[in-house]
Design an enzyme around this catalytic site. Structure first.
Site, PDB file in Angstrom:
ATOM      1  N   ASP A 138       1.189  -0.749  -0.285  1.00 37.89           N
ATOM      2  CA  ASP A 138       0.349   0.016  -0.253  1.00 37.89           C
ATOM      3  C   ASP A 138       0.960   1.110  -0.250  1.00 37.89           C
ATOM      4  O   ASP A 138       2.173   1.216   0.949  1.00 37.89           O
ATOM      5  CB  ASP A 138      -0.687  -0.180   1.803  1.00 37.89           C
ATOM      6  CG  ASP A 138      -2.146   1.355   1.063  1.00 37.89           C
ATOM      7  OD1 ASP A 138      -2.087   1.904   0.217  1.00 37.89           O
ATOM      8  OD2 ASP A 138      -2.746   1.333   2.175  1.00 37.89           O
ATOM      9  N   ASP A 162      -7.997  -7.496   0.508  1.00 33.05           N
ATOM     10  CA  ASP A 162      -7.095  -7.116   1.964  1.00 33.05           C
ATOM     11  C   ASP A 162      -8.003  -6.569   3.382  1.00 33.05           C
ATOM     12  O   ASP A 162      -8.754  -6.024   2.628  1.00 33.05           O
ATOM     13  CB  ASP A 162      -5.850  -6.964   2.159  1.00 33.05           C
ATOM     14  CG  ASP A 162      -6.328  -5.106   2.247  1.00 33.05           C
ATOM     15  OD1 ASP A 162      -5.369  -4.504   3.523  1.00 33.05           O
ATOM     16  OD2 ASP A 162      -6.893  -4.266   0.759  1.00 33.05           O
TER      17      ASP A 162
END
Length: 376
Positions: free
Chosen positions: A92, A271
């Site tokens: 990320d 996720d």
């Protein structure tokens, strides 16, 4: 990176496919365990491979940049070498973490200036800097730098933030295309759709993101407090616009029910910290329903956690023993529960994939949802 779409469910938008990276293949739909600081909390890499059967895990740019630092990761030869997980990884961009700092950051057109949550030191993330950091971390899939808006969010702010995210994306793509992997394997950049819960903004953002022609696309800014129906509406709209021949990643989602519903809307990748975070508090997901292992009803229940899953922790440990560990604040309790919950999530998306390929996904989903969502 390559994505092969194998089959689409006849009664929904659910898809089964295969993503191929230089570190291996990922069968979709897939759930990705979150390893924020280079580790999935309480879980060894061997357990991720053998018990959880993880095909890809996440790291986070913000946290890895602060600790252990890029010099350590680069000296190790990248995050794969540093943490010993040799399958695919995704990072990320840190946009959500910077957003979470609130009073410790300042967002401008150039980027974000922020103070570390660790020691208060000052740092500056720009789209270019974030691309360079992720190149150094070395994940197979890296995320564009974006601003994640809160919920609720007024329309004017959502529009201005989305437009800045699009401008940042152009800078991310330029920097990414001007640089190369430091470690000899390919990396892929995913843009992120924003626009809060405003349908016209989501539509515009999805069209803009798709126009960049990257190998995959992500949907951000959801699961931040909005009602589930709003999340589903935005996801459905965006998936109808993003190209079908590229994987779609819904960031930070969510419960088992959220995942199955969004698979039905055409999402391929998920996720969430929920399975491990809830595990540490004694909430255990099973194929028969949700267990609060702290409840007294499990004190003398010596049946296994979930024999239907068949993994080591699912069959070797009784509910009574895990309850004892959690009540005693023993680290092993959090470890067993975390491994089990992650294995359940991977089992769930694996079952979804099998039923998509068999052609009965919608029927199966409608049957299993009430069971796995019930409280035992």
């Amino acid at each position: 990176m390559d994505f092969k779409l194998e089959v689409t469910d006849a009664k929904s938008k659910a898809r089964a496919g295969v993503i191929t990276t230089d570190h291996g293949q990922i069968e979709t739909p897939i759930f990705m365990p979150v390893g924020t600081a280079g580790t999935v909390k309480t879980v060894h890499q061997r357990e991720l491979n053998e018990d959880v059967k993880a095909q890809i895990i996440l790291g986070n740019t913000y946290h890895l940049y602060l600790r252990p630092g890029l010099d350590v990761i680069e000296a190790a030869g990248g995050l794969h070498k540093f943490n010993g997980f040799e399958k695919p990884m995704l990072t990320d961009s840190g946009g959500y973490q910077v957003y979470s700092l609130k009073h410790r950051r300042k967002i401008t057109e150039e980027g974000v200036k922020f103070q570390s949550h660790i020691d208060g030191s000052r740092h500056n993330f720009t789209p270019e800097v974030v691309m360079d950091i992720q190149r150094t971390i070395g994940a197979d899939i890296i995320m564009a730098f974006d601003e994640c808006t809160p919920y609720p969010c007024d329309r004017k702010y959502a529009r201005e933030s989305m437009e800045m995210t699009h401008r940042w994306l152009k800078r991310c793509c330029d920097r990414f295309d001007q640089t190369e992997s430091k470690y000899g394997y390919s990396q892929t950049l995913f843009p992120i759709v924003q626009g809060s819960t405003y349908h016209d903004l989501r539509e515009k953002s999805a069209e803009t993101i798709a126009s960049f022609g990257r190998e995959g696309n992500a949907i951000g800014g959801l699961s931040v407090g909005e009602p589930a129906e709003m999340m589903y509406e935005s996801t459905d709209l965006v998936c109808s616009i993003l190209p079908a021949d590229k994987p779609r990643y819904l960031m930070g989602v969510g419960t088992p029910e959220n995942i199955l519903e969004c698979i039905a809307l055409g999402v391929d990748m998920f996720d969430c910290v929920m399975p491990t975070r809830n595990a540490r508090h004694g909430l255990i997901y099973t194929s028969e329903g949700i267990i609060n292992i702290k409840n007294k009803k499990w004190e003398k229940d010596f049946s296994p956690l979930d024999p239907n899953l068949g993994g080591y922790v699912d069959t070797a440990y009784s509910k009574a023993y895990v309850r004892h560990l959690v009540h005693s604040s023993e680290a092993l309790g959090a470890q067993i529960a975390s491994i089990h919950n992650l294995a359940f999530y991977l089992w769930l998306v694996g079952e979804a994939r099998a039923h998509i390929k068999a052609g009965d996904f919608s029927t199966w989903k409608n049957l299993i949802l009430p069971k796995i969502s019930s409280r035992l």
